[in-house]
Write a protein that holds these residues in place. Structure first.
Motif, PDB file in Angstrom:
ATOM      1  N   ASP A 433     105.451 -20.933  47.180  1.00  0.00           N
ATOM      2  CA  ASP A 433     106.601 -21.486  46.294  1.00  0.00           C
ATOM      3  C   ASP A 433     106.340 -20.652  44.865  1.00  0.00           C
ATOM      4  O   ASP A 433     107.399 -20.073  44.409  1.00  0.00           O
ATOM      5  N   ALA A 434     105.251 -20.444  44.300  1.00  0.00           N
ATOM      6  CA  ALA A 434     105.016 -19.746  43.052  1.00  0.00           C
ATOM      7  C   ALA A 434     105.498 -18.249  43.239  1.00  0.00           C
ATOM      8  O   ALA A 434     105.744 -17.819  42.425  1.00  0.00           O
ATOM      9  N   ALA A 435     105.191 -17.692  44.621  1.00  0.00           N
ATOM     10  CA  ALA A 435     105.580 -16.230  44.991  1.00  0.00           C
ATOM     11  C   ALA A 435     106.920 -16.487  44.766  1.00  0.00           C
ATOM     12  O   ALA A 435     107.780 -15.181  44.210  1.00  0.00           O
ATOM     13  N   ILE A 436     107.701 -17.056  45.488  1.00  0.00           N
ATOM     14  CA  ILE A 436     109.087 -17.372  45.624  1.00  0.00           C
ATOM     15  C   ILE A 436     109.593 -17.280  43.862  1.00  0.00           C
ATOM     16  O   ILE A 436     110.638 -16.718  43.502  1.00  0.00           O
ATOM     17  N   GLY A 437     109.137 -18.205  43.119  1.00  0.00           N
ATOM     18  CA  GLY A 437     109.456 -18.530  41.749  1.00  0.00           C
ATOM     19  C   GLY A 437     109.471 -17.229  41.082  1.00  0.00           C
ATOM     20  O   GLY A 437     110.372 -16.884  40.208  1.00  0.00           O
ATOM     21  N   GLY A 478     106.230  -6.950  47.177  1.00  0.00           N
ATOM     22  CA  GLY A 478     106.278  -8.157  46.982  1.00  0.00           C
ATOM     23  C   GLY A 478     107.367  -8.969  47.924  1.00  0.00           C
ATOM     24  O   GLY A 478     107.233  -9.884  48.873  1.00  0.00           O
ATOM     25  N   PHE A 479     108.626  -8.331  47.830  1.00  0.00           N
ATOM     26  CA  PHE A 479     110.036  -8.637  48.569  1.00  0.00           C
ATOM     27  C   PHE A 479     109.604  -8.570  49.931  1.00  0.00           C
ATOM     28  O   PHE A 479     109.700  -9.602  50.718  1.00  0.00           O
ATOM     29  N   LEU A 480     108.930  -7.728  50.510  1.00  0.00           N
ATOM     30  CA  LEU A 480     108.701  -7.292  51.898  1.00  0.00           C
ATOM     31  C   LEU A 480     107.749  -8.318  52.526  1.00  0.00           C
ATOM     32  O   LEU A 480     107.771  -8.769  53.659  1.00  0.00           O
ATOM     33  N   THR A 481     106.660  -8.482  51.577  1.00  0.00           N
ATOM     34  CA  THR A 481     105.886  -9.710  52.067  1.00  0.00           C
ATOM     35  C   THR A 481     106.460 -10.914  52.224  1.00  0.00           C
ATOM     36  O   THR A 481     106.095 -11.742  53.150  1.00  0.00           O
ATOM     37  N   LEU A 482     107.282 -11.155  51.175  1.00  0.00           N
ATOM     38  CA  LEU A 482     107.995 -12.478  51.424  1.00  0.00           C
ATOM     39  C   LEU A 482     108.916 -12.638  52.620  1.00  0.00           C
ATOM     40  O   LEU A 482     109.160 -13.744  53.036  1.00  0.00           O
ATOM     41  N   ALA A 483     109.366 -11.550  52.862  1.00  0.00           N
ATOM     42  CA  ALA A 483     110.549 -11.646  54.104  1.00  0.00           C
ATOM     43  C   ALA A 483     109.533 -11.842  55.359  1.00  0.00           C
ATOM     44  O   ALA A 483     110.093 -12.794  55.883  1.00  0.00           O
ATOM     45  N   SER A 484     108.317 -11.125  55.360  1.00  0.00           N
ATOM     46  CA  SER A 484     107.463 -11.603  56.324  1.00  0.00           C
ATOM     47  C   SER A 484     106.795 -13.012  56.607  1.00  0.00           C
ATOM     48  O   SER A 484     106.775 -13.857  57.699  1.00  0.00           O
ATOM     49  N   VAL A 485     106.590 -13.664  55.523  1.00  0.00           N
ATOM     50  CA  VAL A 485     106.033 -14.917  55.206  1.00  0.00           C
ATOM     51  C   VAL A 485     107.233 -16.080  55.321  1.00  0.00           C
ATOM     52  O   VAL A 485     106.822 -16.829  56.001  1.00  0.00           O
ATOM     53  N   THR A 486     108.351 -15.889  54.939  1.00  0.00           N
ATOM     54  CA  THR A 486     109.360 -16.636  54.672  1.00  0.00           C
ATOM     55  C   THR A 486     110.318 -16.593  55.964  1.00  0.00           C
ATOM     56  O   THR A 486     111.201 -17.787  56.250  1.00  0.00           O
ATOM     57  N   GLU A 488     113.206 -15.185  55.488  1.00  0.00           N
ATOM     58  CA  GLU A 488     114.336 -15.001  54.526  1.00  0.00           C
ATOM     59  C   GLU A 488     114.766 -13.619  54.629  1.00  0.00           C
ATOM     60  O   GLU A 488     114.102 -12.937  53.792  1.00  0.00           O
ATOM     61  N   GLY A 489     115.729 -13.148  55.149  1.00  0.00           N
ATOM     62  CA  GLY A 489     116.220 -11.727  55.250  1.00  0.00           C
ATOM     63  C   GLY A 489     116.809 -11.485  53.699  1.00  0.00           C
ATOM     64  O   GLY A 489     116.850 -10.094  53.539  1.00  0.00           O
ATOM     65  N   VAL A 490     117.172 -12.174  52.858  1.00  0.00           N
ATOM     66  CA  VAL A 490     117.493 -11.589  51.477  1.00  0.00           C
ATOM     67  C   VAL A 490     116.203 -10.826  50.711  1.00  0.00           C
ATOM     68  O   VAL A 490     116.616  -9.829  50.030  1.00  0.00           O
ATOM     69  N   TRP A 491     115.165 -11.147  51.056  1.00  0.00           N
ATOM     70  CA  TRP A 491     113.895 -10.543  50.432  1.00  0.00           C
ATOM     71  C   TRP A 491     113.989  -8.845  50.789  1.00  0.00           C
ATOM     72  O   TRP A 491     113.562  -8.025  50.201  1.00  0.00           O
ATOM     73  N   LEU A 492     114.010  -8.829  52.248  1.00  0.00           N
ATOM     74  CA  LEU A 492     114.393  -7.488  52.677  1.00  0.00           C
ATOM     75  C   LEU A 492     115.501  -6.795  52.251  1.00  0.00           C
ATOM     76  O   LEU A 492     115.415  -5.553  52.085  1.00  0.00           O
ATOM     77  N   GLU A 493     116.717  -7.242  52.202  1.00  0.00           N
ATOM     78  CA  GLU A 493     117.729  -6.849  51.588  1.00  0.00           C
ATOM     79  C   GLU A 493     117.390  -6.485  50.108  1.00  0.00           C
ATOM     80  O   GLU A 493     117.846  -5.074  49.772  1.00  0.00           O
ATOM     81  N   PHE A 494     116.707  -7.037  49.406  1.00  0.00           N
ATOM     82  CA  PHE A 494     116.445  -6.704  48.019  1.00  0.00           C
ATOM     83  C   PHE A 494     115.519  -5.799  47.971  1.00  0.00           C
ATOM     84  O   PHE A 494     115.757  -4.698  47.255  1.00  0.00           O
TER      85      PHE A 494
END
Length: 675
Positions: A433-437, A478-486, A488-494
């Motif tokens: 959650d802290a990473a997403i924030g 960071g966004f690519l890592t979030l995509a793998s963990v969550t 959520e495709g929006v992070w891959l898009e960003f």
């Protein structure tokens, strides 16, 4: 107050009350120098730099020195963390002219921004062969007034020499097995087998090299690579460079044994090392590695997170010693008497043994930096934990070091990656959650509608400086890592938006990368440095992010760009492996594929799906990318056409255009990825 009063950089704001008529870096400052026909003093530093504070107190707060500066110069103050491009260009000139560099950096420029005299720290009075700062000012003023042609000739020659420096970066092909093996051999030669790490004092945490060693071991089974990584991590974690009470790492050790740190704590060091220790745990199951990864993540969230959800840049080395003096390390060190006062005699004796506190001290004035000496001290775990808690509580009553609240995009990208992975590995959703924030803040405040990044922000206000290559690359990471963990495709898009900017604005026709965009402010030289420093170079960070994005999406364009960018690693890896560790780590991912893992199940939070997903995340496969979702989902490209086999959550593993048989068995998945 001078012109710095309206800046967002905490470092610049620290100088807003100086009697020096400071300007921020701006064309108007150079126009003023032309109008007055005076040279420019460029002073570059950062907020947690000890000697920057010393020179500020000795010289920039001194009314007489300020009067000389105000009469004969236009004075420009730069935060190197806010303007890494300005810092890089003039540091290159300083190092070329003097053979060394560092901060504070002091450079004298013509009104056309051409450098002609250089230095770092200058004392208020002559000392150990160094002239005083006032002597330097007088000498430069006399040269400008009486030998202008000579000054112009020197400045012109330096500028031409800098502009003529061309980077030959190889043949635009990624490294192969031979280059990886040569890099490992080079590191082995420089390795310190007694103390861990590389080279002598001062000794910096080699986080990017450690990442390469762990990936090389995962791909090849090299025990030598693993041993260097494991032993270095253990020595650092047991040393004074690691905060044994509050977690987190200091910038570097002044000695070879990791005992006495330079006490400033930087976000980038802790983000990179948090990830390294989490990856060491993946490879070995080490309880020490797990503890340090989690404690370092908790330190970042507890002490560096800002009210807006981002992460502050640093904690200072200095703090009030209780007597009104700002002293380096005062917050962290202990004497036997202070242990006794806090713990009582019996527990103080155990604490002194356990943490290596002596009457002589390991630091200054009989104080000691807490460490875990290599000898084992027999002690009850519950008792030592009680001691640790009480010491931490007492330390919390001391005057805390100052915090640089500036949010740097690149470093927050590194923190997002570290916290997302650590949270996923160790079942800490609060860290995810802290990473997403932090990622949300980067999107809301640092990224505009055209996906251009702003370098910094403070207190929810974006700074004025454009992002540089490392910002785009590390935020994409960071966004690519979030995509793998969550999932959520929006992070891959960003991440894709940012990497498209890299290809359009930071890359030339040969595949070489620059640290600033083609349409950025033009300095006397366009900075370009593929070697790692305290953080991954923008060049190699971009190579790694491009490679991961290509694996996620199947984009040939991004794959080719990554391979071309890795050509510099082929050229430099065998020669200077300590200084291109992130590039070598990216090369390991390239040599391993990287592997692409898709996990599909009835829901992302379904227990069996979560088990497969976590198995994929904690695999040691170098640079593997992971997607999780439901069958038929268009959230992530790797999920396309993936179905559950026999109605069970299923994992698919592919690399180099070849896929293994799908499996619902976590153990088979683990073996496939760790082979």
């Amino acid at each position: 107050m001078n012109r710095l009063a309206h800046e967002t950089s905490p470092y610049l704001l620290q100088h807003a009350g100086n009697p020096v008529n400071w300007w921020p870096w701006a064309e108007e400052a150079f126009e003023e120098a032309r109008r007055r026909d005076v040279p420019v003093l460029l002073s570059v530093g950062y907020s947690s730099c000890h000697w920057c504070h010393v020179m500020a107190h000795e010289s920039f707060e001194d009314p007489e020195t300020a009067a000389v500066l105000n009469e004969h110069f236009v004075s420009v103050k730069v935060d190197r963390e806010e303007r890494p491009d300005v810092d890089a260009v003039y540091m290159e000139a300083v190092q070329a002219a003097t053979g060394q560099g560092g901060w504070p950096m002091t450079v004298f420029l013509t009104p056309d921004a051409e450098p002609f005299y250089f230095g770092t720290y200058f004392p208020p009075a002559p000392r150990q062969g160094m002239p005083s700062f006032r002597q330097v000012l007088e000498g430069v003023h006399q040269a400008w007034a009486g030998r202008r042609d000579e000054v112009a000739e020197v400045a012109g020659k330096i500028t031409r020499d800098l502009a003529a420096r061309e980077l030959s970066y190889g043949d635009a092909r990624a490294p192969g097995e031979d280059e990886a093996a040569q890099a490992l051999l080079g590191l082995t030669r420089e390795y310190d087998p007694q103390r861990g790490g590389f080279g002598g004092a001062p000794k910096f945490p080699p986080s990017m090299v450690l990442e390469f060693l762990l990936r090389h071991h995962a791909r090849t089974g090299s025990e030598g690579a693993l041993q260097m990584a494991r032993d270095t991590c253990e020595r650092m974690a047991r040393g004074g460079i690691y905060d044994q009470l509050g977690g987190g790492f200091a910038r570097y050790s002044v000695d070879r044994d990791w005992v006495v740190p330079h006490f400033e704590k930087m976000l980038y060091d802790n983000a990179l090392l948090c990830r390294v220790y989490a990856h060491l745990w993946r490879a070995t199951g080490s309880e020490l590695a797990r503890r340090v990864a989690v404690e370092t993540a908790d330190f970042m969230v507890r002490e560096l997170r800002t009210n807006e959800g981002g992460f502050a840049s640093a904690l200072d080395a200095d703090s009030d010693d209780g007597g009104g003096r700002h002293v380096e390390g005062a917050y962290y060190v202990w004497t036997p008497a202070q242990l006794t006062e806090t713990l009582g005699q019996e527990d103080a004796e155990l604490a002194a043994q356990y943490f290596g506190v002596t009457e002589e001290g390991t630091f200054e004035h009989g104080s000691s930096v807490l460490q875990l000496p290599q000898r084992e001290v027999m002690a009850d775990a519950e008792r030592t934990e009680s001691i640790r808690r009480r010491l931490l509580a007492r330390r919390g009553e001391r005057a805390a070091p100052g915090r640089d609240d500036k949010v740097v995009a690149a470093w927050n990208g590194l923190a997002v990656a570290a916290l997302a992975e650590t949270g996923a590995y160790f079942d800490r959703p609060d860290l995810v959650d802290a990473a997403i924030g932090a990622a949300d803040l980067l999107v809301r405040l640092h990224m505009d509608e055209h996906a251009r990044l702003t370098r910094t922000s403070k207190d929810g206000r974006a700074g004025a400086n454009a992002g540089v290559l490392e910002d785009y690359a590390d935020v994409a990471e960071g966004f690519l890592t979030l995509a793998s963990v969550t999932g959520e495709g929006v992070w891959l898009e960003f991440a894709g938006f940012l990497l498209d900017h890299v290809l359009t604005h930071f890359t030339d026709d040969s595949g070489a990368l620059y640290d600033t965009a083609a349409d950025a402010e033009q300095l006397i030289r366009r900075p370009q440095d593929p070697t790692d420093n305290a953080t991954p170079s923008g060049w190699t960070a971009a190579a790694g992010a491009l490679l991961s994005y290509a694996a996620h999406t199947g984009s040939e364009r991004h794959r080719i760009a990554a391979e071309r960018a890795l050509g510099v690693v082929k050229a430099l890896g065998p020669r200077v492996p300590r200084f291109i560790g992130w590039g070598l780590a990216a090369a390991e991912a390239f040599l391993d594929g990287p592997r692409e893992v898709a996990v599909v199940g009835p829901a992302v939070d379904d227990p069996a799906t979560r088990t497969l997903h976590r198995t994929a995340l904690v695999s040691t496969a170098a640079g593997a990318v992971v997607a999780v979702g439901t069958p038929g989902s268009d959230e992530l490209p790797l999920l396309a056409d993936r179905v559950m086999v026999r109605g069970e959550p299923t994992a698919y593993v592919c690399r180099n255009f070849t896929c293994d048989a799908p499996t619902a068995d976590p153990e088979l998945l683990r073996r496939a990825l760790n082979s």
